[in-house]
Design a protein around this motif. Sequence first.
Motif: not given
Length: 427
Positions: A177-180, A242-243, A249-255, A265-273
């Motif tokens: 989401d580019t809004a993040r 970073a981008v 994740l967005g800044p809050q989840r990253l923090a 990578v889990r949030a991106a749908g690749a938990p195997w990574l």
Amino acid sequence: MSRPASQAGAPDELRRRLGVPDAVVIGLGAMVGAGIFAALAPAARAAGSGLLLALAVAAVVAYCNATSSARLAVRYPASGGAYVYGRERLGAFWGYLAGWGFVVGKTASCAAMALTVGSYLWPDQAHALAVAAVVALTAVNYAGVQKSAWLTRAVVAVVLAVLAAVVVVSLTSDGTDTARLAIASDAGPWGVLQAAGLLFFAFAGYARIATLGEEVRDPARTVPRAVPVALGITLVVYALVAVSVLLVLGPQRLADSTMPLADAVRAAGAPWLAPVVRVGAAVAALGSLLALILGVSRTTLAMARDRHLPHVLAAVHPRYGVPHRAELVVGAVVAVLAATADVRGAIGFSSFGVLAYYAVANASAWTLTPAEGRPPRLVPAVGLAGCLALAFALPLSSVVTGAAVLALGAAAYGARRAAGVFVSGPR
């Protein structure tokens, strides 16, 4: 007064074996290391949505520091970095203070990187694995700087491959989401400066190239080329990572994350990574630890030559051409710290010491004349102001501890000078 040129083959001189590619790789091994895995979350907590702005500020200060250091390294191609520059341009005390801040801060960072290796690979035995990592990498450094460069090359290749996988998986995910990426009102200037100071921890590896000034071939050509290339590659990699992580994740989840790249990578749908990212983080920490031990031992060598540290540490191995006693002592101290303490919270303390180190480097570069290769005046001016601003914007505990350690070093310098224990200037 500059240190006189040493005779070829002198027993306390290091061998010039490294070319531009080797120097770039050593710089990358120090910068593209555990910092990108460890510093993003605390920086996001400090800056919020201003994380990318903080990264840009850290990069500007790093560029100024790198440019000043590169110009000085050409003029003074000896081990020690800003310790040598401060001594030659500003006086013995300022060189000593730079070296003191570097050695103390980076020794703590060595232990932190070793514990990072243990924590990622075997959390239940983190301290034991950390000590094993220190012993192994000290042995590699002892065997010669060329072997260190080859191992660093392998580490850099693995880490860049892992980071590339994180970027590709994140950017191609449906969850971006580019809004993040938008900078919101939570990105106050103080938080951005504090985050930049924390992110500077991840950029500071280009000092390794300058501290290896006595081991590169043709320093006038090698150092000025290697420093900006290594820094430029690192900035591009950090910006992409970073981008990518912010988009997912967005800044809050990253923090709030303890392992942001694995969570991305889990949030991106690749938990195997995620397990691969954990291994990559451990390998990155190994690369940082290797370069840190390399840099601290070279500064220890330079300070021991002037008797700011025990002169016995100034010895260079006749076969391997490395400061073997300095490396063994540094390795032993780091191993003890890694076995007995959890110093992973030392990022702020280390940043304070290294920013003080680079403040001295920029002040030294200001004194260069055009004939000596002085950079544009704006470069050391911005670098010096930036170092001071970022240092005092760090968390209060880091500022207080760092200032106390520098004051302790200054007091020790005064006491030892009064006692006539060491020489006060160049040999």
